[in-house]
Design a protein around this motif. Structure first.
Motif, PDB file in Angstrom:
ATOM      1  N   PRO A 171      15.179  16.087 -15.856  1.00 27.97           N
ATOM      2  CA  PRO A 171      14.580  16.160 -14.748  1.00 27.97           C
ATOM      3  C   PRO A 171      14.969  16.468 -13.344  1.00 27.97           C
ATOM      4  CG  PRO A 171      13.966  15.343 -15.972  1.00 27.97           C
ATOM      5  CD  PRO A 171      14.869  14.879 -16.753  1.00 27.97           C
ATOM      6  N   VAL A 172      14.318  17.737 -13.305  1.00 24.78           N
ATOM      7  CA  VAL A 172      14.323  17.798 -11.082  1.00 24.78           C
ATOM      8  C   VAL A 172      14.221  17.830 -10.387  1.00 24.78           C
ATOM      9  CG1 VAL A 172      16.587  19.119 -12.381  1.00 24.78           C
ATOM     10  CG2 VAL A 172      14.120  19.991 -11.087  1.00 24.78           C
ATOM     11  N   HIS A 173      14.295  17.754  -9.328  1.00 26.85           N
ATOM     12  CA  HIS A 173      12.855  17.352  -8.041  1.00 26.85           C
ATOM     13  C   HIS A 173      13.577  18.930  -7.334  1.00 26.85           C
ATOM     14  CE1 HIS A 173      12.192  16.895  -3.378  1.00 26.85           C
ATOM     15  NE2 HIS A 173      11.870  15.964  -3.472  1.00 26.85           N
ATOM     16  N   GLN A 174      11.996  19.204  -7.567  1.00 24.56           N
ATOM     17  CA  GLN A 174      12.037  20.681  -7.456  1.00 24.56           C
ATOM     18  C   GLN A 174      12.680  21.539  -6.175  1.00 24.56           C
ATOM     19  OE1 GLN A 174       8.290  22.299  -8.314  1.00 24.56           O
ATOM     20  NE2 GLN A 174       8.917  23.273 -10.609  1.00 24.56           N
ATOM     21  N   LEU A 175      12.454  20.817  -4.598  1.00 24.33           N
ATOM     22  CA  LEU A 175      13.016  21.229  -3.289  1.00 24.33           C
ATOM     23  C   LEU A 175      14.538  20.922  -3.666  1.00 24.33           C
ATOM     24  CD1 LEU A 175      10.876  22.777  -1.563  1.00 24.33           C
ATOM     25  CD2 LEU A 175       9.639  21.249  -3.139  1.00 24.33           C
ATOM     26  N   GLU A 176      14.840  19.565  -3.753  1.00 23.56           N
ATOM     27  CA  GLU A 176      16.372  19.658  -4.295  1.00 23.56           C
ATOM     28  C   GLU A 176      16.825  21.052  -4.571  1.00 23.56           C
ATOM     29  OE1 GLU A 176      19.278  17.179  -5.929  1.00 23.56           O
ATOM     30  OE2 GLU A 176      18.015  16.244  -6.094  1.00 23.56           O
ATOM     31  N   GLU A 177      16.505  20.984  -5.561  1.00 19.65           N
ATOM     32  CA  GLU A 177      17.062  22.555  -6.461  1.00 19.65           C
ATOM     33  C   GLU A 177      16.643  23.859  -5.308  1.00 19.65           C
ATOM     34  OE1 GLU A 177      19.164  22.262  -9.080  1.00 19.65           O
ATOM     35  OE2 GLU A 177      18.915  20.597  -8.806  1.00 19.65           O
ATOM     36  N   GLU A 178      15.272  23.852  -5.209  1.00 16.83           N
ATOM     37  CA  GLU A 178      15.698  25.065  -3.654  1.00 16.83           C
ATOM     38  C   GLU A 178      16.791  25.198  -2.693  1.00 16.83           C
ATOM     39  OE1 GLU A 178      11.917  26.252  -0.937  1.00 16.83           O
ATOM     40  OE2 GLU A 178      11.014  25.795  -3.392  1.00 16.83           O
ATOM     41  N   PHE A 179      16.510  24.143  -1.924  1.00 13.75           N
ATOM     42  CA  PHE A 179      17.745  23.682  -0.723  1.00 13.75           C
ATOM     43  C   PHE A 179      18.872  24.373  -1.329  1.00 13.75           C
ATOM     44  CE2 PHE A 179      13.617  22.655   1.347  1.00 13.75           C
ATOM     45  CZ  PHE A 179      13.856  23.148   1.891  1.00 13.75           C
ATOM     46  N   ALA A 180      19.696  23.441  -2.444  1.00 17.88           N
ATOM     47  CA  ALA A 180      20.663  23.680  -2.953  1.00 17.88           C
ATOM     48  C   ALA A 180      20.792  24.534  -3.470  1.00 17.88           C
ATOM     49  CB  ALA A 180      21.092  22.951  -4.432  1.00 17.88           C
ATOM     50  N   TYR A 181      20.139  26.375  -3.443  1.00 18.21           N
ATOM     51  CA  TYR A 181      20.379  27.611  -4.007  1.00 18.21           C
ATOM     52  C   TYR A 181      20.599  27.838  -2.594  1.00 18.21           C
ATOM     53  CZ  TYR A 181      19.184  32.404  -5.720  1.00 18.21           C
ATOM     54  OH  TYR A 181      19.323  33.476  -6.376  1.00 18.21           O
ATOM     55  N   PHE A 182      19.519  27.811  -1.637  1.00 21.71           N
ATOM     56  CA  PHE A 182      19.217  28.223  -0.915  1.00 21.71           C
ATOM     57  C   PHE A 182      20.836  28.319   0.494  1.00 21.71           C
ATOM     58  CE2 PHE A 182      18.177  28.103   3.773  1.00 21.71           C
ATOM     59  CZ  PHE A 182      17.918  29.509   4.553  1.00 21.71           C
ATOM     60  N   GLY A 183      20.949  27.420   0.205  1.00 20.06           N
ATOM     61  CA  GLY A 183      22.414  27.171   1.267  1.00 20.06           C
ATOM     62  C   GLY A 183      23.452  27.054   0.491  1.00 20.06           C
ATOM     63  N   HIS A 184      23.820  26.980  -1.043  1.00 19.35           N
ATOM     64  CA  HIS A 184      25.228  27.960  -1.564  1.00 19.35           C
ATOM     65  C   HIS A 184      24.669  29.273  -1.441  1.00 19.35           C
ATOM     66  CE1 HIS A 184      26.248  29.671  -5.525  1.00 19.35           C
ATOM     67  NE2 HIS A 184      27.440  28.016  -5.247  1.00 19.35           N
ATOM     68  N   HIS A 185      24.055  29.748  -1.538  1.00 14.99           N
ATOM     69  CA  HIS A 185      23.593  31.121  -1.390  1.00 14.99           C
ATOM     70  C   HIS A 185      24.204  31.493   0.383  1.00 14.99           C
ATOM     71  CE1 HIS A 185      22.753  30.989  -5.548  1.00 14.99           C
ATOM     72  NE2 HIS A 185      22.269  32.457  -5.652  1.00 14.99           N
ATOM     73  N   LEU A 186      23.316  30.753   1.322  1.00 15.62           N
ATOM     74  CA  LEU A 186      23.928  30.872   2.609  1.00 15.62           C
ATOM     75  C   LEU A 186      26.027  30.859   2.682  1.00 15.62           C
ATOM     76  CD1 LEU A 186      21.141  29.803   4.610  1.00 15.62           C
ATOM     77  CD2 LEU A 186      22.580  32.007   4.302  1.00 15.62           C
ATOM     78  N   LEU A 187      26.233  29.504   2.194  1.00 18.00           N
ATOM     79  CA  LEU A 187      27.569  29.297   2.560  1.00 18.00           C
ATOM     80  C   LEU A 187      28.134  30.337   1.812  1.00 18.00           C
ATOM     81  CD1 LEU A 187      26.828  25.803   2.269  1.00 18.00           C
ATOM     82  CD2 LEU A 187      27.831  26.999   3.847  1.00 18.00           C
ATOM     83  N   THR A 188      28.237  30.884   0.409  1.00 14.88           N
ATOM     84  CA  THR A 188      29.259  31.943  -0.678  1.00 14.88           C
ATOM     85  C   THR A 188      28.972  33.564   0.093  1.00 14.88           C
ATOM     86  OG1 THR A 188      27.962  31.732  -2.200  1.00 14.88           O
ATOM     87  CG2 THR A 188      29.205  29.936  -2.790  1.00 14.88           C
ATOM     88  N   ASP A 189      27.869  33.319   0.814  1.00 17.54           N
ATOM     89  CA  ASP A 189      27.268  34.942   0.868  1.00 17.54           C
ATOM     90  C   ASP A 189      26.888  35.444   0.061  1.00 17.54           C
ATOM     91  OD1 ASP A 189      27.187  37.261   2.809  1.00 17.54           O
ATOM     92  OD2 ASP A 189      29.218  37.629   2.975  1.00 17.54           O
ATOM     93  N   THR A 190      26.132  34.926  -0.984  1.00 14.92           N
ATOM     94  CA  THR A 190      25.954  35.535  -1.772  1.00 14.92           C
ATOM     95  C   THR A 190      23.856  35.693  -2.029  1.00 14.92           C
ATOM     96  OG1 THR A 190      27.122  33.689  -3.358  1.00 14.92           O
ATOM     97  CG2 THR A 190      25.350  34.864  -4.651  1.00 14.92           C
ATOM     98  N   ASN A 191      23.512  37.569  -2.631  1.00 14.98           N
ATOM     99  CA  ASN A 191      22.275  37.439  -2.493  1.00 14.98           C
ATOM    100  C   ASN A 191      21.093  36.488  -3.161  1.00 14.98           C
ATOM    101  OD1 ASN A 191      22.984  39.768  -0.804  1.00 14.98           O
ATOM    102  ND2 ASN A 191      23.374  41.194  -2.512  1.00 14.98           N
ATOM    103  N   PHE A 192      20.488  36.074  -2.447  1.00 12.50           N
ATOM    104  CA  PHE A 192      19.100  35.323  -2.948  1.00 12.50           C
ATOM    105  C   PHE A 192      17.921  36.574  -3.533  1.00 12.50           C
ATOM    106  CE2 PHE A 192      19.285  33.950   1.369  1.00 12.50           C
ATOM    107  CZ  PHE A 192      19.538  32.879   1.022  1.00 12.50           C
ATOM    108  N   VAL A 193      17.515  36.134  -4.618  1.00  9.14           N
ATOM    109  CA  VAL A 193      16.110  36.613  -5.663  1.00  9.14           C
ATOM    110  C   VAL A 193      15.176  36.834  -5.136  1.00  9.14           C
ATOM    111  CG1 VAL A 193      15.926  36.726  -7.870  1.00  9.14           C
ATOM    112  CG2 VAL A 193      18.123  36.247  -8.231  1.00  9.14           C
ATOM    113  N   PRO A 194      14.846  35.523  -4.629  1.00  3.57           N
ATOM    114  CA  PRO A 194      13.608  35.747  -4.527  1.00  3.57           C
ATOM    115  C   PRO A 194      13.679  36.025  -3.249  1.00  3.57           C
ATOM    116  CG  PRO A 194      14.016  33.349  -4.605  1.00  3.57           C
ATOM    117  CD  PRO A 194      14.763  34.143  -4.867  1.00  3.57           C
ATOM    118  N   ASP A 195      13.906  37.589  -2.437  1.00  2.00           N
ATOM    119  CA  ASP A 195      13.990  37.498  -1.145  1.00  2.00           C
ATOM    120  C   ASP A 195      12.859  38.551  -0.481  1.00  2.00           C
ATOM    121  OD1 ASP A 195      14.000  40.493  -2.434  1.00  2.00           O
ATOM    122  OD2 ASP A 195      16.017  40.204  -1.491  1.00  2.00           O
ATOM    123  N   GLY A 196      13.488  39.510   0.331  1.00  2.00           N
ATOM    124  CA  GLY A 196      11.608  39.196   1.164  1.00  2.00           C
ATOM    125  C   GLY A 196      11.222  40.722   0.496  1.00  2.00           C
ATOM    126  N   GLU A 197      11.398  41.531  -0.607  1.00  2.00           N
ATOM    127  CA  GLU A 197      10.850  42.738  -0.932  1.00  2.00           C
ATOM    128  C   GLU A 197      10.368  42.053  -2.478  1.00  2.00           C
ATOM    129  OE1 GLU A 197      11.011  45.739  -0.604  1.00  2.00           O
ATOM    130  OE2 GLU A 197      11.787  44.977   1.115  1.00  2.00           O
TER     131      GLU A 197
END
Length: 361
Positions: free
Chosen positions: A310-336
């Protein structure tokens, strides 16, 4: 076909995370806009726990909320006006927007003006036109935009998607998704809240919770609906200007159908069923952040509970957000990606008004 045990040996909790320990050595500093119950109870703890993010600034139209949250979390507190004027802009790298739907655009404009990355809550805006403007503003300013589809980083949903890719239930035939709550009980008794104001929300049951089965279905199928058929209704006075209940059918490529039902005034429940030629996957509870998900696989006459941490959903969401910014990786759930949801929601409302199926452009 692999065995179930062999398959799960290949699954990792954060399958999106780089395995290079030297790739990330910093954190993303976040200005949080909108200090309602969701931000206080879920988003701020998620930011603090993610490992890749930290909250540094708190913004809200309510000065008492700003003072309280800033004091509790040791943040810089700002009014929207000071935020717009760039006060303390050196203290954050990204902006998280969790305000009423129709105010997302104005805060996106501020983030774009300041060159800050943006994590915007869903739905993207209160209308398709305003959502398009939001995405254009971020594109023109060349700032990263991610939309807060927390189901996409939940390990239960990611496992479910990988099972579909592995053909564990054969060809997908149909999907049933449901989500309901007693909004005026669970989110407070105040009938003046913004979800009941069509100018602020753009709609109620469909916009607020219908987006969960819609987006989760799009994510697990990795496909977009080509046609929708919807129905909305309201039976009680607080919902006289918005949709209290909504049901909609989505038609995907290969004639896969999804039937979704949502309500802001019904027994609390959430469930997602995917039925294929060889089996069924059931996520129940499915969508609420405060419930531990249970994933069941039915195949060859055997029902198996699929274990995951089990996870804290917002922990995972912000981890994904921060990780992808710091590694310059594109988000899947982007604006398009989020605009596709807005086009579907717009089409469902059109279908409900006309009583006819609507093609999704």
């Amino acid at each position: 076909m692999h065995s179930l045990g062999e398959y799960f040996d290949e699954f990792t909790h954060r399958d999106w995370q780089t395995r290079d320990p030297t790739a990330v050595s910093d954190t993303v500093r976040i200005a949080v806009v909108g200090l309602g119950w969701f931000t206080r109870e879920w988003a701020l703890p998620g930011i603090e726990r993610s490992g890749f993010t930290e909250a540094t600034v708190a913004i809200d139209i309510d000065p008492d909320a700003v003072a309280t949250v800033a004091d509790e979390h040791d943040l810089i507190g700002l009014t929207p006006e000071k935020f717009r004027n760039g006060v303390a802009s050196e203290a954050y790298d990204a902006v998280y927007v969790a305000t009423p739907n129709a105010t997302h655009l104005e805060y996106a404009e501020i983030a774009a003006d300041q060159g800050a990355a943006l994590l915007c809550e869903k739905p993207l805006e209160a209308s398709l036109d305003r959502a398009r403007r939001l995405v254009t503003i971020c594109d023109d300013a060349d700032i990263p935009l991610m939309v807060g589809y927390r189901m996409q980083t939940d390990p239960a949903v990611r496992r479910l998607k990988e099972l579909l890719r592995g053909d564990f239930i054969g060809d997908v035939l149909h999907i049933h998704g449901t989500m309901s709550q007693t909004m005026l009980g669970e989110l407070g008794e105040e009938t003046g809240q913004w979800r009941l104001d069509p100018d602020l929300s753009g709609g109620c049951a469909l916009m607020d919770i219908g987006i969960y089965p819609l987006n989760t279905t799009r994510f697990i199928l990795d496909a977009d609906p080509t046609e929708v058929y919807g129905h909305t209704r309201s039976a009680h006075d607080p919902f006289e200007e918005v949709d209290e209940h909504a049901t909609f059918q989505l038609r995907f490529p290969d004639d896969v159908r999804a039937l979704c039902s949502v309500s802001q005034n019904a027994q609390h429940a959430s469930r997602l069923e995917i039925t294929g030629t060889d089996g069924q996957l059931i996520l129940d509870p499915a969508f609420y952040e405060r419930e531990a998900r249970e994933l069941t696989l039915v195949r060859d006459g055997v029902e198996s509970e699929i274990e995951f941490d089990p996870v804290h959903q917002l922990e995972e969401e912000f981890a994904y957000f921060g990780h992808h910014l710091l590694t310059d990786t594109n988000f899947v759930p982007d604006g398009e990606h989020a605009l596709a949801d807005m086009r579907v929601l717009d089409a469902v409302y059109e279908s409900a008004a006309t009583g006819t199926p609507i093609a999704v452009e």
